[in-house]
Design a protein around this motif. Sequence first.
Motif: not given
Length: 342
Positions: A47, A49, A60
């Motif tokens: 992931l 951000e 994300w």
Amino acid sequence: MRWAGQTLDAADDGALPGLERSGLVRSVQTPEFEGITFHEVLCKSALNEVPGESQVPFSWTVNPMRGCSHACRYCFARPTHEYLDLDSGNDFDSQIVVKTNVAAVLRKELARRSWKREPVALGTNTDPYQRAEGRYRLMPGIIRALTESGTPFSILTKGTLLRRDLPLLTLAAQKVDIHVSISLAIHDADLQKQLEPGTPSPRARLDLIRAVRDAGLDCGVLVAPVIPFLTDGAKQLDGLIAALAEAGATTVTALPMHLRSSTKDWYMSWLVKEHPALVRRYRQLYGHGAYVTADYKQWLKARIDPLLDTYGFAAEQTRSLPANEPVEPRELATSGPALTLF
């Protein structure tokens, strides 16, 4: 994996320090992908951000690969390869970094108590359905991880490999909010082969739009980039938007080309060779920056908006993405160039 005999010794001799920093396991070549080297890495996180100041409809991103065999001359993501000590031209097209453990890492991250199930976007950097996905099959695991965690997600792609995962996406749509978008900006097949030599043909992508709709899913289309003096003619845009309407696209968003950093040099080198008469006009249009002038943006909007109305793409139904808004995932925030949407 049957590529075991194709491992390159160069992966272990310190010749690729940028890749070693990214967790390089091995580098692989195969006759099925002539001229392309795959660098298999183990990522520490999946992931990424998006900074809070970025005005985009997601928080994300997940990027299963870096570099892209689509080889689009105008690709915004080219400068990200320089962080790996690879060049943003031919290396970006032929040195593909594959995060082989991305689905497993993503599943762990989504299981954290702190995860708030915010929207995740796929395809904001390089295409998750480029040709290598047919071999590595990373997307099914990513889709399942997102779906099982209750996380909404979107996919943007030029790759017809998406068709393989339509049954999975149809099931996912019953549990989470998903958005599928196809990128198709060049309707002329000859020009497409020059500027996007590794992508499926315009006809193949129109067929993909139909397949997505037949699967019961909405299908947005990103007409980006609109390429000044090459794809912005009235007949060209009319023909493309008419074809998108006939294929069943549910929304259309059109944005002009921008040329950031070393992408500009790579694109301009092609323009000098193939369309030298346009070089002066490009220098006037882009000046010393990455974006077209405000006058051109207004002119393009005035040309496209009536076409969208004519073919039933009402403005309130068309999702819009900011043309000049950089998106900088945290994985590159302190060590590489900013990313943008397309």
